[in-house]
Design a protein around this motif. Structure first.
Motif, mmCIF file in Angstrom:
data_model
loop_
_atom_site.group_PDB
_atom_site.id
_atom_site.type_symbol
_atom_site.label_atom_id
_atom_site.label_comp_id
_atom_site.label_asym_id
_atom_site.label_seq_id
_atom_site.Cartn_x
_atom_site.Cartn_y
_atom_site.Cartn_z
ATOM 1 N N GLU A 48 -19.637 18.133 10.094
ATOM 2 C CA GLU A 48 -19.960 18.637 11.438
ATOM 3 C C GLU A 48 -21.279 17.998 11.888
ATOM 4 O OE1 GLU A 48 -21.700 22.604 11.341
ATOM 5 O OE2 GLU A 48 -20.610 23.176 13.155
ATOM 6 N N PHE A 54 -29.329 18.659 11.713
ATOM 7 C CA PHE A 54 -28.713 19.874 12.285
ATOM 8 C C PHE A 54 -29.692 20.508 13.282
ATOM 9 C CE2 PHE A 54 -27.358 24.420 11.808
ATOM 10 C CZ PHE A 54 -26.118 24.273 12.379
ATOM 11 N N GLU A 144 -26.874 27.933 17.356
ATOM 12 C CA GLU A 144 -25.629 27.374 17.915
ATOM 13 C C GLU A 144 -25.214 28.088 19.202
ATOM 14 O OE1 GLU A 144 -22.387 25.914 15.482
ATOM 15 O OE2 GLU A 144 -23.520 26.514 13.723
ATOM 16 N N ASN A 195 -21.988 22.404 8.214
ATOM 17 C CA ASN A 195 -23.410 22.417 7.862
ATOM 18 C C ASN A 195 -23.701 23.858 7.473
ATOM 19 O OD1 ASN A 195 -25.133 19.896 9.016
ATOM 20 N ND2 ASN A 195 -23.417 20.324 10.383
ATOM 21 N N PRO A 197 -26.545 25.930 5.928
ATOM 22 C CA PRO A 197 -27.896 26.016 5.357
ATOM 23 C C PRO A 197 -27.983 27.187 4.381
ATOM 24 C CG PRO A 197 -27.924 26.100 7.777
ATOM 25 C CD PRO A 197 -26.509 26.265 7.343
ATOM 26 N N VAL A 200 -30.003 31.424 6.499
ATOM 27 C CA VAL A 200 -29.577 31.624 7.885
ATOM 28 C C VAL A 200 -30.081 32.987 8.312
ATOM 29 C CG1 VAL A 200 -27.593 31.865 9.416
ATOM 30 C CG2 VAL A 200 -27.506 30.226 7.544
HETATM 31 N N1 CDT Z 1 -22.670 25.388 11.228
HETATM 32 C C1 CDT Z 1 -22.191 26.589 10.853
HETATM 33 O O1 CDT Z 1 -21.275 27.101 11.482
HETATM 34 N N2 CDT Z 1 -22.778 27.200 9.804
HETATM 35 C C2 CDT Z 1 -22.486 28.516 9.324
HETATM 36 C C3 CDT Z 1 -23.671 29.088 8.664
HETATM 37 C C4 CDT Z 1 -24.247 30.192 9.359
HETATM 38 S S1 CDT Z 1 -23.230 31.473 9.878
HETATM 39 C C5 CDT Z 1 -23.762 32.896 9.200
HETATM 40 C C6 CDT Z 1 -21.355 28.609 8.320
HETATM 41 O O2 CDT Z 1 -20.463 29.435 8.495
HETATM 42 O O3 CDT Z 1 -21.385 27.901 7.305
#
Ligand code: CDT
Length: 316
Positions: A48, A54, A144, A195, A197, A200
């Motif tokens: 992504e 990011f 996001e 992605n 992390p 979060v």
């Molecule tokens: N990019 C992305 O959607 N990341 C989310 C992490 C945070 S949502 C609590 C994921 O679901 O991996």
């Protein structure tokens, strides 16, 4: 038993730093595509938002700075080498990127490109996690909901390289509705980039369960829908923030058949048998024979959790 083999690669990208230019990133991806081809890949899945770091971890006020993370055309002069290499090698690819449309809409997008370098499908992310307010007390945010609009293309399935392929992006992989919407359209393969992390805001999972819930999600999606799932992530640190990695391919049995061993750039390859799904489609997950949509209306009618529904003799 018949066998339709297909060379599937997920390409894990070991972190893109804020100072990395698009041209540098594209050269890195081209070289990974060449390695994937050497392993036998027919199709390569990139993560992504692959072309930049990011950006959702940062709060930006200035629209010009925000837009600098977005692509206004695809291919562009900077991304053209990916398309040219795909056509040269005869390898298709999936690429996640930030899309700014000509009428000013911002989406978290993925495209599907076939083995001639032609765009054959597009998806705009529907499940956008995180928040839109400025949590300035945090070192890194998850914005996001500020930077992207909810995708407007639905969950499409595209004919490409002789297969039916569906796409999703990151947080989508945690929602069972996504795989079902795609498998009801006959998807054989679900591709997704992510992605994830380690930290979060508001997401209180134990660190060790982050990898588990990622793998569980793609395994369950694959098994319950009799599809192959290919998930490619960014990993290692981006600007000091760790991303979980674990790029993997899950089979219709729900098993992981290939998985990244490192948190660096890594090509993860599996020669998959597309016909392996058929026995699941003909038996336990023969949708036509066994699904009961007349009892699923609550899934459409409700978004959040609510009171129990009346059951004759109970809850009235
Ligand atoms: N990019 C992305 O959607 N990341 C989310 C992490 C945070 S949502 C609590 C994921 O679901 O991996």
């Amino acid at each position: 038993m018949s066998k339709r083999t297909f060379g599937l690669c997920v390409v894990q990208v070991g972190g893109i730093q804020p100072e990395d230019s698009r041209a540098e990133v594209v050269q890195r991806l081209v070289s990974l595509m060449r390695s994937a081809h050497a392993r036998g890949a027919d199709l390569v899945v990139f993560p992504e938002l692959t072309l930049t770091t990011f950006m959702s971890r940062y709060w930006f006020d200035d629209q010009e700075t925000i837009d600098s993370y977005f692509e206004t055309e695809m291919p562009s002069a900077e991304t053209a080498p990916l398309f040219e290499t795909a056509a040269e090698l005869g390898v298709g690819f999936y690429l996640g990127y930030a899309e700014l449309t000509s009428d000013g809409h911002h989406y978290n997008t993925s495209i599907l490109v076939d083995d001639t370098g032609r765009i054959t499908g597009k998806y705009r992310k529907i499940h956008l996690p995180g928040h839109s307010d400025n949590k300035s007390e945090l070192a890194y945010q998850h914005l996001e909901k500020k930077y992207f609009e909810v995708g407007d293309l639905g969950f499409g399935v595209f004919e490409s390289q002789g297969l039916k392929i569906g796409m999703a992006l990151c947080n989508d992989r945690r929602w069972p509705e996504v795989y079902r919407a795609l498998s009801l359209q006959g998807a054989e393969l679900v591709l997704l980039g992510y992605n994830t992390p380690m930290d979060v805001p508001g997401w209180q999972e134990e660190p060790h369960t982050k990898m588990e819930s990622h793998l569980l999600s793609i395994r369950a999606g694959a098994y319950q829908n009799a599809v192959w799932v290919a998930a490619a992530g960014k990993s290692n640190t981006e600007d000091g923030v760790y991303m979980i990695g674990g790029s993997a391919i899950a089979s219709p049995s729900g098993e992981i058949v290939a998985r990244a061993q490192s948190d660096e750039d890594e090509v993860v390859f599996a020669s998959i048998d597309l016909d392996y799904a058929q026995s699941f489609r003909d038996s336990v997950f023969d949708f036509s024979a066994h699904r009961r949509p007349e009892h699923y209306s609550i899934i459409i009618d409700r978004i959040g959790r609510g009171e129990p529904l009346p059951v004759p003799g109970f809850n009235s």
